[in-house]
Design an enzyme around this catalytic site. Structure first.
Site, short mmCIF file in Angstrom:
data_model
loop_
_atom_site.label_atom_id
_atom_site.label_comp_id
_atom_site.label_asym_id
_atom_site.label_seq_id
_atom_site.Cartn_x
_atom_site.Cartn_y
_atom_site.Cartn_z
N ARG A 161 0.86 -1.19 0.00
CA ARG A 161 0.00 0.00 0.00
C ARG A 161 0.90 1.24 0.00
O ARG A 161 2.00 1.24 0.56
CB ARG A 161 -0.86 0.01 1.26
CG ARG A 161 -1.86 1.14 1.28
CD ARG A 161 -2.57 1.27 2.64
NE ARG A 161 -3.51 2.38 2.58
CZ ARG A 161 -3.94 3.05 3.64
NH1 ARG A 161 -3.52 2.72 4.86
NH2 ARG A 161 -4.78 4.05 3.50
N HIS A 162 0.40 2.31 -0.61
CA HIS A 162 1.14 3.58 -0.59
C HIS A 162 1.42 4.02 0.85
O HIS A 162 0.77 3.55 1.79
CB HIS A 162 0.34 4.67 -1.32
CG HIS A 162 -1.01 4.89 -0.71
ND1 HIS A 162 -1.19 5.57 0.48
CD2 HIS A 162 -2.24 4.48 -1.09
CE1 HIS A 162 -2.47 5.58 0.79
NE2 HIS A 162 -3.14 4.92 -0.13
N GLY A 163 2.36 4.94 1.02
CA GLY A 163 2.72 5.43 2.35
C GLY A 163 1.78 6.50 2.86
O GLY A 163 0.73 6.77 2.26
N ALA B 14 1.66 1.99 4.05
CA ALA B 14 2.80 1.15 3.66
C ALA B 14 2.62 -0.33 4.02
O ALA B 14 3.59 -1.08 4.09
CB ALA B 14 4.13 1.68 4.23
#
Ligand SMILES: *[C@@H]1O[C@H](CO)[C@@H](O)[C@H](O)[C@H]1NC(C)=O
Ligand SMILES: *[C@@H]1O[C@H](CO)[C@@H](O)[C@H](O)[C@H]1NC(C)=O
Length: 468
Positions: free
Chosen positions: A74-76, A396
């Site tokens: 996953r994105h931060g 993340a």
């Protein structure tokens, strides 16, 4: 491509963080999908590059070596989206205008010295600094989340994420800005680890793979846009537990209860989470909540994730079939027997997306499935539930598939957020034989057809998933 000065600048942010004196709100683990990765792995607060190789657990007797890593990430940490920025705006205006503080009222969390001024702080010293153009973009801390994750994975898999392998590591990302930035940051982390002086980006954008959920008509119409499907969330939002939190928060602010909506209470809670995840700040807004309030607000978020993205409806998990098949095709290829003259297998596949990407996939794999689904009415029996979105999909978050070459054949291990997780039905081993994993998911490997599940009208696909 970047020149050396930037790498030097990035290098600064990669230095190991020393013991921080930051005080963290005691409600920080209850922020659902807005939870920091560090709440799940608190040892990272002492040293962001800590890796413990003992999480890799193929049988010691079989002399296994890792041959492939698939990481769904996953994105931060990110800014709030426009919807939440507008709520925060409304909240801060309301508090500035109307709040008076309760007579002798102290804050929720903390309450003692240091917290005394919290109301004055949120009312007159706190400035609304979020602007609509920030809309969900990755923040600096979010870039660090991904750089550091890349560095830790390089340390954990020193034979896979190597400089020699650079051109054969595949990288795909959702097209959303925060994901593309995360994909860049991940590559920066790898290349800094390899001590490159220039950073080169070579990821592909692939929404069919990473944003399957918005392309699945059965899901969009049957769940996402369907208010009935999310009934439990609406019921809980206006139920007794949330009302009690609203009353307490209104009391602490000295506001009339009817001025405060559930959305605004949630906005204050999220504000506490954003100030922590973006600025590492223990915001005065956090003093509005004690741990009991936080648990209720966490449950509200978990209900939403459960019924919108997780085991709540079969179609949500089935919408991830394209990603599921992509991962197993990659693993099949990497695990195939090879002659010494054959090309080596793809060492790693890095897939960067959203909580909405990870949750349906985890659900399809049958993970975190509690006996009793969470509903609006059973809050008090759900304290021990395994589905807590903050522990599963913080910023993340990552799901790792590690394929080993072993004497008895390939084996596969799963890790969620760098901790081992066992396959449902194969719980006796951390890294079962790959052929046993394939047998356990046979029905999906032979089916799980996106077109049929998402466009078809097959009954059963959309109904509540009540089988255990
Ligand atoms: C690594 O993790 C294992 C448990 O998985 C633990 O026993 C060990 O102490 C850890 N080692 C370090 C250096 O933290
Ligand atoms: C909306 O969800 C309910 C509950 O799951 C379901 O019975 C209904 O068929 C859904 N509506 C649509 C249009 O799919």
């Amino acid at each position: 491509m970047f020149s050396g000065w930037l790498v030097a600048a990035l290098g600064l942010t990669m230095t190991r963080r020393s013991c921080s004196s930051l005080s963290v709100p005691d409600i920080a683990a209850y922020f659902g999908t807005k939870t920091r990765y560090e709440e799940v792995n608190p040892h990272l607060l002492r040293d962001v590059l800590t890796v413990n190789a003992s999480v890799l657990r193929p049988p010691a007797t079989e002399r296994c070596v890792p041959v492939h890593l698939t990481a769904v990430i996953r994105h931060g940490s990110r800014y709030p989206t426009v919807k939440n920025i507008r709520r925060i705006q409304r909240l801060s205006e309301l508090v500035r205008r109307e709040a008076s503080g309760s007579p002798g009222g102290s804050g929720g969390s903390g309450g003692a010295a240091g917290a005394a001024d919290w109301l004055q702080d949120v009312q007159s010293r706190w400035e609304m600094w979020y602007t609509e153009d920030m809309d969900g973009q990755l923040v600096l801390k979010g870039r660090e989340d991904l750089r550091q994750l890349a560095a830790r994975l390089s340390l954990l898999f020193p034979s896979l994420l190597t400089e020699e392998n650079e051109m054969s590591i595949s990288l795909r990302s959702s097209s959303k800005h925060r994901c593309v930035s995360s994909a860049e940051a991940f590559q920066e982390g790898l290349q800094l680890h390899w001590r490159h002086s220039d950073v080169q980006y070579r990821h592909l954008v692939d929404d069919k793979l990473m944003r399957f959920f918005e392309r699945c008509r059965g899901y969009v119409e049957g769940v996402e846009k369907n208010r009935t499907a999310l009934l439990e969330v609406h019921k809980f939002k206006h139920g007794p537990e949330m009302e009690r939190v609203k009353r307490k928060v209104a009391g602490r602010l000295g506001l009339h209860q009817h001025h405060l909506t559930a959305d605004l209470v949630e906005a204050a809670f999220f504000l506490c989470s954003y100030e922590l995840s973006i600025k590492s700040l223990h915001s005065s807004w956090c003093f509005l909540f004690d741990e009991d309030d936080a648990k209720v607000l966490e449950y509200k978020s978990d209900l939403k994730q459960y019924w919108k993205r997780f085991h709540g409806y079969m179609i949500s998990s089935l919408s991830s079939c394209p990603l599921f098949h992509h991962i197993f095709r990659t693993l099949d290829k990497a695990g195939r027997p090879r002659r010494s003259t054959d090309a080596p297998p793809e060492p790693a596949s890095i897939l960067i997306g959203h909580a909405e990407t990870l949750l349906p996939l985890l659900s399809l794999l049958g993970l975190y499935k509690d006996q009793t689904p969470p509903t609006a009415d059973n809050y008090h029996t759900q304290h021990g539930r395994s589905f807590r979105s903050g522990l599963i999909v913080p910023y993340a978050a990552n799901l790792l598939f590690v394929l080993y070459d072993c004497q008895r054949g390939p084996r596969l291990q799963l890790l969620v957020n760098e901790s081992p997780v066992r396959f449902p039905g194969l719980e006796t081993e951390d890294a079962p034989l790959y052929r046993d994993v394939r047998a356990a998911y046979r029905h999906l490997l032979d089916g799980c057809d996106f077109q049929r599940e998402c466009e078809g009208t097959s009954v059963g696909g959309r109904g509540p998933n009540i089988e255990l």
